[in-house]
Enzyme design. Structure first.
Site, PDB file in Angstrom:
ATOM      1  N   TYR A  11       0.868  -1.187   0.000  1.00 26.00           N
ATOM      2  CA  TYR A  11       0.000   0.000   0.000  1.00 26.00           C
ATOM      3  C   TYR A  11       0.899   1.229   0.000  1.00 26.00           C
ATOM      4  CZ  TYR A  11      -2.823   3.838   1.723  1.00 26.00           C
ATOM      5  OH  TYR A  11      -3.431   5.056   1.850  1.00 26.00           O
ATOM      6  N   GLU A  43      -3.819   7.567  -3.682  1.00 21.88           N
ATOM      7  CA  GLU A  43      -3.603   6.271  -3.059  1.00 21.88           C
ATOM      8  C   GLU A  43      -3.425   5.199  -4.126  1.00 21.88           C
ATOM      9  OE1 GLU A  43      -5.905   5.160   0.845  1.00 21.88           O
ATOM     10  OE2 GLU A  43      -6.961   4.316  -0.849  1.00 21.88           O
TER      11      GLU A  43
END
Lengths: 295, 393
Positions: free
Chosen positions: B105, B192
């Site tokens: 991530y 993101e």
């Protein structure tokens, strides 16, 4: 005394010739605020407010020639970050930015410059500050105030007026009322203003008006627990019914990932000994029960 | 403003980040055609992903793999037109399915407390970062970008090493810095990539290569910055917006629809939230958040009233105005105008205090409006009116 604004305030209005700037300058002047200068690039040498205030091209000139020590900014969002930096560079100590809608990344760049210079930035997207009977800077209506010894700090505009009016109606006057603004990235924080009230001999009690989003109320609670023992404090937190993930008008008022909820803020403040009002109308009663005397 | 994944991918790619090929399809036939291309290009399977702005696409069945064009078209038929959390899927993204070795991530957000851009990373890709932060806070690596210089080289290296990406250092550094650069270039408040993945690719001669690639993209833009980004404003997905939201934005009103029965019209965001809270406290439920802003004039009041009444659940309306810049008499005249145009009869409780409140009171009295002076009283009356209206209905 009082904090941030007072009899010693010598104000330069950045954007004094605009609609908002001129309207509020008249209100401030009528209240007794000493407006020593206006600023508008290209209009230097002219005069504003029926000839009573000289206009300068730059803030530096307003400082050098009129002795300005405080500025208030009414310029549009596209020019406001530059206006703040110009005031900092000119050596202004307290800068009130009323402008709303400044992109957050602009403020991320501006705030460190303000701090490095040792200046105080209030806002943006704030209503300003009033020290009743002394001076007002910004857009808070004059009529709601009463002179007294309770300091008030808030992230909101009209909600602040609501609370101040309720206090004044109950005979509870204010030392200074400060709106720190509803944007996520701004200058003075709740804790910064609480520190100013702690050091002000004319402030005996504090009202804090918070809302959902961010963690400044929690930080203020920690500050109160450590630094404000013996000073009665009452708080109201707006947004208990706000849904998660939605921006409630203020860019800063958003609950995300379960953080920044009203409930969390209330718990933190209560743990620090702060009395929580369930409605703005409860605030005067809580102040009275905490020992504040009407004046 | 949230962007669709395919728009977010465009922004990442424009910043030089490695985003594998994709296409956008609106019909099952287009899905099948896209699949033909990717499968012919060497992909073993393709992924079909619903393009909607709500989370939980995968769980809702909006993300599926297909091994041949017919299967892809069938999946496209199933996903196009399905509803995910109330949003109808009108578009899907089709891309070659990656051979994933490991998922990470990486995301950039604005850290309000630190007043910096915060880059967060975790070696547990595919999982929401909030979940990782809750269950294993130490697994989230955090680096603050410099406010004027951006994410510096050494900071990007710190992130890469902490995630165990030392073997892909140059790629990881470029991606970390590129994420922050994407944020700055587009005035985003969130960028993101989840997952960022090490992907295995086989050339026709059988040799394998491993590379870091952005397999998903999520970007939200700071609403305050949209005026200077017309190219991003053009990405706004009006199909996913409530018509009421569109009208509110055009009128410069801040409006959020909620589930209750009491419509609220207030000036100022803090006071609007407080009014909702007091309605709840009085035993009712607010139907909306609505801030008419400072200095609102009568035409804005009329638009606000129309927005509130467009919600069929509304049984009573509470108007709460603290006049500062906003003049009470102006709002009162707007209310009379709005009531004259009103298509259905809904009880209204009006509280106007502050600037020109006395003039407002005279106007409202002459027009036989129900008025209140205290905030708590106004909320209680509105709740009572809604209950009466509910009983009558």
């Amino acid at each position: 005394m009082s904090i941030l604004v007072g009899r010693e305030t010598r104000l330069v209005v950045q954007g004094i010739t605009g609609r908002e700037g001129e309207f509020h300058s008249r209100q401030m002047q009528a209240y007794g605020t000493r407006i020593v200068a206006g600023q508008r690039p290209g209009k230097g040498g002219q005069r504003a407010l029926d000839g009573s205030v000289p206009i300068f091209d730059t803030v530096a000139q307003a400082v050098a020639e009129a002795g300005a020590n405080t500025s208030v900014i009414y310029v549009p969002a596209s020019g406001a970050p530059d206006a703040i930096l110009e005031a900092v560079d000119a050596g202004i100590g307290a800068i009130f930015c009323i402008t709303e809608g400044i992109p957050a990344l602009d403020m991320l760049k501006v705030v460190p410059v303000v701090e490095a210079a040792g200046a105080k930035l209030i806002g943006p997207n704030c209503p300003g500050a009033t020290s009743p009977g002394r001076a007002k800077v910004g857009i808070i209506p004059a009529s709601i105030h009463r002179e007294g010894r309770v300091g008030l700090v808030s992230r909101s505009g009209t909600l602040t007026y609501e609370v101040v009016q309720a206090m004044s109606d109950a005979g509870i006057g204010q030392s200074t009322c400060v709106g720190i603004g509803g944007d996520p990235i701004h200058g003075l924080t709740f804790s910064d203003v609480l520190a100013l009230f702690r050091d002000d001999p004319e402030t005996d009690a504090i009202v804090l008006i918070g809302e959902i989003g961010g963690s400044e109320e929690e930080q203020a609670a920690a500050f109160a627990a450590e630094q404000l023992q013996g000073m009665p404090m009452v708080a109201f937190i707006a947004g208990r019914t706000a849904p998660e993930g939605k921006r409630m008008g203020h860019a800063g008022a958003i609950v995300s990932g379960g953080m920044g909820t009203a409930a969390g803020k209330v718990v933190a403040l209560e743990a620090a000994g702060v009395r929580i009002a369930a409605s703005p109308t409860e605030i005067p009663r809580l102040l009275l029960s905490a020992g504040v005397r009407p004046q | 403003m949230k962007l669709q994944e395919f728009h977010a991918r465009q922004l990442l790619r424009a910043s030089g980040l490695p985003v594998p090929a994709w296409s956008v399809a609106t019909t099952p036939h287009e899905v099948g055609e896209a699949a033909v291309g990717y499968l012919a290009g060497g992909a073993e399977r393709v992924v079909v992903k619903a393009q909607v702005l709500v989370g939980g696409r995968g769980k809702a069945g909006g993300v599926k793999l297909a091994a041949n064009p017919e299967e892809a078209a069938a999946i496209g038929r199933a996903i196009l037109g399905m509803e995910i959390r109330g949003i109808r899927v009108r578009r899907v993204l089709v891309a070659p399915a990656a051979d994933i070795v490991h998922e990470y991530y990486l995301g950039a957000v604005i850290d309000r407390a630190a007043r910096r851009i915060l880059l967060m990373g975790s070696a547990a890709g595919g999982v929401e970062i909030e979940e990782v932060a809750r269950t294993d806070p130490a697994a989230v690596v955090r680096v603050h970008a410099h406010p004027h210089l951006g994410l510096l080289g050494y900071q990007a290296r710190q992130m890469a090493f902490a995630l165990g990406l030392g073997a892909h250092l140059a790629e990881a550094v470029a991606i970390a810095r590129g994420l922050v650069a994407t944020m700055v270039a587009n005035d985003a408040d969130l960028v993101e990539v989840n997952p960022l993945a090490i992907v295995r690719e086989r050339a026709s001669d059988g040799t394998e290569t491993l590379s870091l690639q952005c397999l998903d993209a999520k970007v939200t833009i700071d609403d305050s910055a949209l005026p200077r980004h017309p190219e991003l404003e053009a990405m706004r997905d009006l199909d996913e917006e409530d018509p009421a939201d569109v009208e509110a934005r055009a009128a410069d009103l801040s409006f959020i629809k909620l589930e209750g029965t009491i419509g609220c019209m207030v000036n100022g965001a803090g006071l609007a939230m407080t009014t909702m809270d007091l309605v709840k406290r009085a035993g009712g439920a607010p139907a909306n958040f609505l801030d008419i802003g400072g200095g609102a004039r009568s035409d804005k009041v009329a638009t606000a009233m129309r927005l509130i009444l467009s919600d069929a659940n509304v049984r009573a309306i509470l108007v709460n105005i603290f006049g500062g810049i906003t003049r009470g008499d102006e709002v009162a005249r707007g209310l009379i105008e709005a009531r004259a145009q009103q298509e259905r009869d809904v009880p209204m409780v009006v509280r106007i205090v502050g600037t020109n409140a006395a003039e407002a009171a005279t106007i409202l009295e002459a027009a036989a409006f129900e008025t209140a002076t205290s905030l708590d009283d106004a909320a209680a009356r509105a709740v009572a009116a809604a209950e009466r209206a509910g009983a009558a209905a």
